[in-house]
Design an enzyme around this catalytic site. Structure first.
Site, mmCIF file in Angstrom:
data_model
loop_
_atom_site.group_PDB
_atom_site.id
_atom_site.type_symbol
_atom_site.label_atom_id
_atom_site.label_comp_id
_atom_site.label_asym_id
_atom_site.label_seq_id
_atom_site.Cartn_x
_atom_site.Cartn_y
_atom_site.Cartn_z
ATOM 1 N N LYS A 131 -1.262 2.712 -26.388
ATOM 2 C CA LYS A 131 -0.880 3.110 -25.034
ATOM 3 C C LYS A 131 -1.454 4.473 -24.667
ATOM 4 C CE LYS A 131 3.383 0.702 -26.115
ATOM 5 N NZ LYS A 131 4.823 0.873 -26.409
ATOM 6 N N HIS B 176 5.973 13.968 -7.007
ATOM 7 C CA HIS B 176 5.727 13.753 -8.421
ATOM 8 C C HIS B 176 4.282 13.974 -8.811
ATOM 9 C CE1 HIS B 176 9.356 11.100 -7.562
ATOM 10 N NE2 HIS B 176 9.801 12.150 -8.217
ATOM 11 N N ARG C 97 18.344 0.538 -26.010
ATOM 12 C CA ARG C 97 17.851 -0.128 -24.798
ATOM 13 C C ARG C 97 18.344 -1.557 -24.854
ATOM 14 N NH1 ARG C 97 11.459 0.280 -26.024
ATOM 15 N NH2 ARG C 97 11.710 2.489 -25.720
#
Length: 287
Positions: A61, A95, A268
């Site tokens: 990633k 952002h 999670r």
DNA sequence: CTATGAACCTGACAGC
DNA sequence: TGCTGTCAGGTTCATA
């Protein structure tokens, strides 16, 4: 947010939008996005200005863009980072974390990040090499050099659950919570099956399904639940409609009709079909 | 070395 | 309306 299909989609966008361009100016907003930069924002800017991006690469990633010296811009999107091509002032000023302007002028390249788990920094890298800070990340299952036998051996040598192993980026990279759940459903394996107790045929089937789901998702441009993941051109991926279990609590399994379950897992959630992916007996389970 | 949990953030949403 | 709690695609670091 993004797993291999999303990050690879972004990489392709960067390949088209940034590679070959001379960096004229860099702006950094705040300090958090460049927190991993040795020397802070000042060094970040100075090592980039005047350089040219020569490629856009990915390891799991992580993304990195080698420059025309021995440095590379390393980027991780975290949960909400995004690169966007911008011809005008960005609509998402709140952002905006960094902006790259080029000698050939617009469009600029912007880095936005709502939750700021993402990051940017410049790291040394020899020609063709992987930056030292991401050397611990394993190859991904789509890489032709990925060694499935070695991966199976490392599973056998550990006492952990198969999903924990899939999420361990030092064993195999690129897989996150969505595609782990999807691949386990496809392979009919419960996430707590012990990595050391899986048969080699199970591992083969699982990795075949990992490759399949990552490939399918990449073809769809990734999974976009909301505006937090889009391509560099602002386009959403459309793999969400192909998800079989992730985010589908209570809906019927497309194979057997049983209601998909959501269960707490590693702070999670995990989604599974209770019938296709039955819980392993106590001795074989690794939570 | 391996395994686990907390920490790092912001925003959306449900429930009261 | 507004508060509180929960949850979200990830990685790193400290502690056993």
């Amino acid at each position: 947010m993004p797993e291999l299909p999303e990050v690879e989609t972004v990489r392709r966008g960067l390949d088209a939008a940034a590679v070959g361009r001379i960096i004229r100016a860099v702006e950094v907003f705040g300090t958090r996005t460049v927190r991993r930069q040795h020397g802070g924002a000042a060094e970040f800017v100075s090592r980039l200005v005047g350089r040219t991006f020569t490629a856009a690469r990915r390891r799991g990633k992580y993304l990195w863009l080698p420059l025309d010296d021995d440095d590379a811009l390393v980027a991780h999107l975290g949960m909400s980072g995004q690169f966007r091509v911008s011809t005008v002032d960005t609509p998402d000023v709140a952002h905006l974390r960094a902006r790259f302007a080029f000698a050939d002028s617009p469009p600029d390249l912007c880095f936005h990040d709502q939750r700021t788990f993402g990051g940017l920094y410049v790291d040394d890298t020899g020609p063709g090499a992987v930056p030292a800070t991401i050397a611990h990340i394993a190859l991904d299952p789509l890489d032709p050099a990925f060694d499935r036998g070695a991966f199976a051996a490392s599973l056998r040598g550990r006492r952990t659950g198969i999903k924990r192993a899939l999420l361990d980026q030092s064993l195999v990279s690129g897989i996150g919570n969505i595609y782990a759940d999807e691949a386990l459903w496809r392979a009919r394996l419960h996430y707590a099956r012990g990595s050391d107790a899986l048969r080699r045929a199970d591992v083969e089937r699982l990795m075949d399904e990992v490759v399949a789901v990552l490939t399918d998702a990449l073809r769809a441009g990734g999974t976009s639940f909301d505006a937090l993941y889009v391509s560099v051109n602002g386009e959403s991926g459309w793999f969400e409609r192909s998800l079989e279990v992730y985010g589908r609590e209570g809906e019927p399994c497309s194979r057997c009709g049983a209601a998909i379950r959501r269960e707490p897992f590693m702070n999670r959630s995990s989604y599974r079909c209770p019938r296709c992916q039955p819980q392993p007996r106590a001795g074989a389970a690794r939570w």
